[in-house]
Design an enzyme around this catalytic site. Structure first.
Site, PDB file in Angstrom:
ATOM      1  N   THR A  40       0.839  -1.198   0.000  1.00 59.11           N
ATOM      2  CA  THR A  40       0.000   0.000   0.000  1.00 59.11           C
ATOM      3  C   THR A  40       0.880   1.257   0.000  1.00 59.11           C
ATOM      4  O   THR A  40       0.584   2.245  -0.690  1.00 59.11           O
ATOM      5  CB  THR A  40      -0.935  -0.004   1.227  1.00 59.11           C
ATOM      6  N   HIS A  43       2.104   1.922  -3.426  1.00 62.32           N
ATOM      7  CA  HIS A  43       1.080   2.552  -4.261  1.00 62.32           C
ATOM      8  C   HIS A  43       0.998   4.054  -3.979  1.00 62.32           C
ATOM      9  O   HIS A  43       0.842   4.870  -4.885  1.00 62.32           O
ATOM     10  CB  HIS A  43      -0.297   1.921  -4.006  1.00 62.32           C
ATOM     11  N   HIS A  63       0.855   2.505   7.987  1.00 58.76           N
ATOM     12  CA  HIS A  63      -0.299   1.995   8.738  1.00 58.76           C
ATOM     13  C   HIS A  63      -0.004   0.731   9.535  1.00 58.76           C
ATOM     14  O   HIS A  63      -0.848   0.271  10.285  1.00 58.76           O
ATOM     15  CB  HIS A  63      -1.483   1.766   7.799  1.00 58.76           C
ATOM     16  N   ARG A 186      13.135 -15.666  -2.064  1.00 61.63           N
ATOM     17  CA  ARG A 186      11.884 -15.870  -1.330  1.00 61.63           C
ATOM     18  C   ARG A 186      11.650 -17.355  -1.059  1.00 61.63           C
ATOM     19  O   ARG A 186      11.125 -17.726  -0.001  1.00 61.63           O
ATOM     20  CB  ARG A 186      10.714 -15.293  -2.127  1.00 61.63           C
ATOM     21  N   GLY A 249      -4.220 -13.413  -2.411  1.00 64.36           N
ATOM     22  CA  GLY A 249      -3.572 -12.555  -3.398  1.00 64.36           C
ATOM     23  C   GLY A 249      -4.602 -11.931  -4.327  1.00 64.36           C
ATOM     24  O   GLY A 249      -5.563 -12.598  -4.707  1.00 64.36           O
TER      25      GLY A 249
END
Lengths: 329, 329, 329, 329
Positions: A40, A43, A63, A186, A249
């Protein structure tokens, strides 16, 4: 105080100085110790279409966080100064909620004022973990809404939430956990969190690998954490007849689905995971953490000071980080 | 062949020689490797009221076992000579079934002939474990019928099934497992299987101990494995409001229950555990075993040859054994 | 205003005049239209041990009611004058709550002031039904916590809650509802609410009747609403293997239970019903009522003015009433 | 005997004479009384791609039927001559099964021989209903796998299975049933089966209608029975947040799905319905039928003799029939 601010209706974030907030009636003032950086925030930095439609700069962003209560506003009686706390993940539950760091000033700052009712005590959980309990909660809900003890579990997508899911599935007694991603770092992280088998989706046949690891049956439970259309199809193909697919997702745009063959003839239960059972999930999470069943810290691969937010964002963009956090106080 | 036989309508068991059975149509002949000795065998040896009403001597006793298929009767096509197998626990499911070692010749012998449909392949599980999968299945069903990941679990009674339950709860992600018994050796065994807290019910306040280990809330799930009336009351007192009590231990005679305060005002769900979901439980058990999530072998405390059945029974009577098995071939 | 008051620490209730309350901050003032009289009111009138330990006279009694909002206190914004409402049944949920008519002034009065948060809009449900939604909620929760469509249901005890249960089971698609009681009038009421079979427990063999009405299998679901020890045993005997028993009736003192034969060998699920899922139950209830699936009014057998509380209590004591209500405004 | 035969690898079906079968070992010979005509029979008549890949003519077609046992083969002991029976729907469960009327001779004939184990006694259910219990079972499973009492239910698609679903939802206590289709005759049938609201999807806004009938919330449960892509989207749009969508209709080819907005953000549970819980569903169905809770007969809109199979197929093709059956004996 120092804070990361979205100043303009344009790409970019600015490290700057803003007035220190104070605790209004029913609020508490928190000294932020750790904060998580997530998609977020990317973005918002990138000022994409969603951000343009939602944010009203200037605004302190961030946040996911945890810190220490340093002052109580009028009427706050159930919390104490000195308590460590973290915010609740309820922005995900009710779309009318004003989300911090999006609709009102957020947590990438030395201090934040929050309604006391949105604050939960950490009870001994360190703030670096408290700061990431919001995305961890999504992973807990996604995994534990299925029946895990003894089950085979396939996690598609090994970003931070996928890696959490791997560890949670292991802690809950999954008999076999298979994880896929296109990024070897990952996958290494997923292995560290306990995946028995990791599959490089860029090179190998994911469905064949899951079938191979489950005696040809398919996984009992699939957690789709990537939002990649190919992975959604792999989820439906790799789950066993009568199995369960947890979708977390978010694919961009529409994905063509062959309902008859991918879902109906397989008798699947497909669950759209949105973090809804807030207290129950929170409670489970605390239990797993305090019992030492699950340690999310290996997933935290990068730590930056507040001033290096650009490096933090660049690390996420590079695509092979686990969870990236800011160390603020 | 050598076998343990109930010869007379009187107390006692005899080690003797009987004709080797052969596999009739639809049957397989099994060379018994390991057999479990359980409370039912004690009742038969002691010739108690139940045994007097049910058995028709002479009869080879023993009903928990595993071994190797050595011959196939006519029409048996899905099993092979050389396969290791163990009998299914379905005597517990349907009261019309003729139970081996009770209603027909049993498994405390070098060979046994069994209907092929009652035989399950061990698929790599050792026969010493195969021989105890019947009581283990009860423990699996008792524990996994509740929601275990992250839960606090109190197991009352640390006989073999209770000790299995402790290990299963740990493997399924219980956040805290408390076990009680009056016997210190059994408590040590429960600790070995993973109990976080053990309570000597002969000396300490069990309910207080469970409350203490669960932040005063009571356990989410209680498994009552002892059948002791005092433990049944402790189960109701030690479970949290809205929790779940799994009853497996069989009290003798009637236990006075204060339904209002022990069950209704607490909003409990009380479940009578009788091993009913046969294939599902069996499947779960194989998964736990083959994934290495759960190892029941520490519970096997004593091993005897067939000829020492009296020592095996005396060991069980002494009350501080775990599972006692016979090593036959 | 006129009200029914417990004046002294002694048996009896008094119809008298008390000051009309006003709505404090966060409260609403309600003109009471209908109020239900229940067993709790009997205990208070009789001044039994429970009442002596709990009540502090003088106090207006009565806790089941519905009426019209006539004034809003400061800060009440979500309710309007003129709305019909009824109180929530949350006295059953949290034992720390101060229950109206027990711990603070109650509803057997022309007016009552209530916290706005404890008030729910009736949305078209008549106040005579609103006044009995508290006990009805218990019946809804007891019945619908089990799986009813197509099931056979045995309701033991046909007081008001049992009669509600009969109607709810029918509305939810039970294939066969059997009801038992010792009182022919109550059995007639159960039949009126839809019981296919009624059994007089004073004269007939209840268990045999349930088996006879369920092809010898026993009922899928039993709701024990009487609290009579004999009925508790009948509940366990009349439910099928693997069935479910919902216990709501409160036996006085201890009932001896043969756990092995009554619960464990039958593989039962026994649920202690305490009205806990407040909003969900309330929501279901409104749906059943507004869809016309269920009409509780036949269960209301007697209506009295406020001044005739003694007649109301005598009617309940006589043992063959359904629900008794007061018509106040 | 007279039978409907697929004679050639080409479109069309032929009414002709074939040898009467006899009951082999383990089989029973059944005189067919009623048979259902369904979409599969259309595919066979039309000789579409699926039929070309699966069928090996010549073959007697037809797979939904009920009749009377007239002879028992060797070894059949649990059935009797004269019993009325109907076949089980297990073709849907295991894809290796040889389905009658597809892989071996079927039921559009005066007689059929069936394995005794595939035959279930009708126990008083008329053969015209027995003949359609296969598609009815799908509807029962689709509806009752969700929690229906008090729920609002939207059925998309009012073919025979959709109309059955409407009636089943009503019988199970749905508080409001909304049904959509593009065909007014089918909507009239749905209304006859109990739909509170019917929506013509060719003319009206289906989603708005469902929202309007559910106080703006959306339906608790949606059964998608049409397989029409637009209806699948309407299903996702018309279900409430956190609701459940049962997918039974089979869309041809891929349907683009916006997973984020249609499923994930709504927290949906989506279930692919394939008739799997055979005995349980069958048992429920018998209970609903014998209790008179549900009568499927209004859905049977057309009845033809065996010789008029072409008229039967034309009636289905016209698109406004309910269930079409053949009356054979």
């Amino acid at each position: 105080m120092q804070a990361i601010v979205k100043e303009q209706r344009a790409p970019g974030l600015t490290v700057t100085t803003v007035p220190k907030p104070s605790a209004g009636p029913g609020e508490v003032l928190i000294r932020v110790r750790h904060a998580g950086v997530c998609g977020t925030d990317l973005h918002i930095a990138d000022w994409d279409a969603w951000a343009q439609g939602r944010l009203k700069p200037p605004l302190v962003v961030g946040h996911e966080f945890a810190g220490e209560i340093v002052a109580l506003g009028d009427g706050v009686t159930e919390l104490n100064v000195g308590q460590l706390q973290c915010r609740t993940g309820n922005g995900h539950i009710c779309r009318n909620t004003r989300i911090i760091g999006v609709d009102r000033d957020g947590a990438f700052a030395e201090f934040i004022a929050m309604p006391a009712t949105n604050v939960l005590a950490l009870d001994g959980i360190p703030t670096e973990i408290g700061a990431i309990m919001d995305p961890m909660g999504n992973a807990f809900h996604a995994v534990l809404a299925a029946e895990i003890p003894g089950s085979t579990v396939f996690v598609a997508g090994c970003g931070p939430i996928g890696c959490f899911a791997v560890g949670i599935a292991r802690a809950a007694g999954a008999s076999r956990v298979i994880a896929s991603d296109v990024n070897p770092k990952r996958l290494a992280l997923a292995a560290k969190m306990g995946a028995h088998v990791t599959v490089n989706a860029a090179k190998d046949d994911v469905v064949r690998a899951v079938l191979g690891a489950t005696a040809g049956e398919g996984a009992d439970v699939v957690c789709e954490m990537s939002g990649v259309p190919a992975a959604v199809h792999q989820a439906f193909a790799a789950v066993r007849m009568g199995g369960r697919v947890q979708l977390l997702g978010l694919p961009t745009g529409a994905v063509p689905v062959d309902f008859a063959n991918e879902i109906i003839f397989k008798g699947l239960l497909v669950y759209g995971v949105i973090g809804r059972k807030m207290y129950q999930t929170w409670h489970q999470m605390r239990r797993f953490l305090s019992a030492g069943l699950f340690d999310p810290r290996p997933v935290i691969t990068h730590r930056f000071p507040l001033t290096r937010i650009d490096d933090a964002l660049a690390t996420i963009r590079a695509g092979d980080a686990g969870k990236v956090i800011l160390e603020i106080a």
